[in-house]
Design an enzyme around this catalytic site. Structure first.
Site, PDB file in Angstrom:
ATOM      1  N   GLY A 226       0.780  -1.085  -0.093  1.00  9.76           N
ATOM      2  CA  GLY A 226      -0.055   0.006   0.120  1.00  9.76           C
ATOM      3  C   GLY A 226       0.692   1.454  -0.093  1.00  9.76           C
ATOM      4  N   ALA A 250       5.607   0.687 -14.715  1.00  7.65           N
ATOM      5  CA  ALA A 250       4.688   1.955 -14.344  1.00  7.65           C
ATOM      6  C   ALA A 250       3.647   1.973 -13.502  1.00  7.65           C
ATOM      7  CB  ALA A 250       4.011   2.129 -15.988  1.00  7.65           C
ATOM      8  N   ALA A 251       3.759   0.969 -12.570  1.00 13.41           N
ATOM      9  CA  ALA A 251       2.834   0.736 -11.268  1.00 13.41           C
ATOM     10  C   ALA A 251       2.807   2.228 -10.631  1.00 13.41           C
ATOM     11  CB  ALA A 251       3.035  -0.371 -10.483  1.00 13.41           C
ATOM     12  N   GLY A 252       4.120   2.857 -10.232  1.00 15.42           N
ATOM     13  CA  GLY A 252       4.080   4.018  -9.572  1.00 15.42           C
ATOM     14  C   GLY A 252       3.592   5.085 -10.440  1.00 15.42           C
ATOM     15  N   ASP A 253       3.951   5.343 -11.512  1.00 12.77           N
ATOM     16  CA  ASP A 253       3.257   6.395 -12.686  1.00 12.77           C
ATOM     17  C   ASP A 253       1.682   6.214 -12.785  1.00 12.77           C
ATOM     18  OD1 ASP A 253       5.964   6.500 -13.239  1.00 12.77           O
ATOM     19  OD2 ASP A 253       5.805   5.257 -15.090  1.00 12.77           O
TER      20      ASP A 253
HETATM   21  O1  RIB Z   1       8.261   3.864 -14.811  1.00 14.38           O
HETATM   22  C1  RIB Z   1       8.328   3.185 -16.057  1.00 14.38           C
HETATM   23  C2  RIB Z   1       8.566   3.953 -17.248  1.00 14.38           C
HETATM   24  O2  RIB Z   1      10.330   4.248 -16.726  1.00 14.38           O
HETATM   25  C3  RIB Z   1       8.792   3.146 -18.312  1.00 14.38           C
HETATM   26  O3  RIB Z   1       7.632   3.366 -19.406  1.00 14.38           O
HETATM   27  C4  RIB Z   1      10.141   3.725 -19.193  1.00 14.38           C
HETATM   28  O4  RIB Z   1       9.877   4.380 -20.379  1.00 14.38           O
HETATM   29  C5  RIB Z   1      10.647   4.403 -18.160  1.00 14.38           C
HETATM   30  O5  RIB Z   1      10.496   5.798 -18.505  1.00 14.38           O
END
Ligand code: RIB
Length: 307
Positions: A226, A250-253
């Site tokens: 979490g 990309a989970a954080g994004d």
């Molecule tokens: O956070 C994941 C991302 O990190 C990927 O999509 C890659 O392009 C890097 O920027």
């Protein structure tokens, strides 16, 4: 009326190889499947926010090449404002090489290309959009001076500034003082504070240190466990969701994009974090960065079925 989100950051094309495990230095591994996907931390956050229901403007720099064309077309499909996605005359679009292991873990190397050219002057061109936004989201795949310029415009106008300090690097207090919400993961928190985040007391210590340097609120993301919130009212862990991880890229994004949407809608912080945890959990069940970003309906259904 303020209801929009501006994301300032990077855009990449991800070249992905799925493998049993991440290769060690000097090692060659055979047998992986190859695919490409739209990526880049900034672009992933913008797409994550747009699919979660946000009205999003993206400020970025891509090359005048095929990858740049594909990236911009993708943003437009997701309804993202691209007036401030600049096309660099000389630099190529950013590219990331990604290994994804069977357990969903990854290893990423980025050739920044045009991302490294995103300048404070570009951000200034978008200053009207930033000033009228509800939330600014930014990260560290573009030059620090550009990140700081965007945060300064937003903070001066009273816009909530979310800084996702990824990829990890040391940050000046002058930037942290402009940040409303800092969202490091465990590795980034350790690099910024020297504190290994192994449990809740350690998370609390790291968050206190970052808050003492200027960040108003710290949300430490802890993967499936979490997210740990520390703000002026206190500290709490908002538990995550258990899912079968296919790819954690990309989970954080996606967490940051969804968080921005929930906050822009006026949700209280713990609810916003729960919404973001759900979006991030859904994203790890699919391969690829932007292909894995869930739409609003999926997030809401997931929240209902996972109370
Ligand atoms: O956070 C994941 C991302 O990190 C990927 O999509 C890659 O392009 C890097 O920027």
């Amino acid at each position: 009326m303020r209801s929009s989100i501006v994301v300032v950051g990077s855009s990449n094309t991800d070249m992905i190889i799925q493998l049993d495990r991440i290769p060690r230095p000097g090692e060659t591994i055979l047998g992986g499947e190859f695919s490409t996907a739209a990526g880049g931390k900034g672009a992933n956050q913008a797409v994550g926010a747009a699919r979660a229901g946000g009205h999003v403007t993206f400020v970025a720099r891509v090359g005048r090449d095929m990858f740049g064309d594909q990236a911009v077309a993708g943003f437009q499909r997701d309804g993202i404002g691209v007036d401030h996605v600049f096309r660099d005359k000389a630099a190529p679009s950013g590219v990331a090489l990604i290994f994804v292991a069977k357990d969903g873990e990854n290893s990423i190397a980025v050739a920044g290309g045009a991302n490294a050219k995103l300048a404070p002057a570009d951000v200034k061109k978008a200053s009207k959009s930033i000033r009228s936004a509800t939330v600014l989201v930014t990260q560290l795949e573009t030059p620090l001076e550009t990140v700081e310029a965007a945060a300064a415009i937003a903070a001066k106008a009273g816009v909530c500034v979310i800084l996702n300090p990824a990829p990890a690097r040391p940050l000046p207090d002058s930037l942290l003082k402009l940040v409303s919400i800092l969202t490091p993961n465990e590795t980034e928190a350790e690099l910024l504070t020297g504190i290994k985040v192994t449990d809740e007391p350690a998370a609390a210590k790291a968050a206190d240190k970052l808050r003492s340097r200027g960040a108003q609120t710290v949300i430490l993301t802890l993967g499936p466990r979490g997210a740990f919130i520390a703000d002026k009212t206190g500290k709490q862990l908002v538990p995550g969701f258990k899912v079968k991880a296919v790819d954690t890229t990309a989970a954080g994004d996606i967490f940051n994009g969804a968080l921005a949407v929930a906050l822009a809608e006026g949700k209280p912080l713990p609810c916003a974090v729960r919404f973001a945890n759900a979006a991030a959990a859904l994203s790890v069940t699919k391969l690829g960065a932007q292909p894995s970003a869930p739409i609003r309906k999926e997030i809401e259904k997931f929240l209902k079925t996972n109370p």
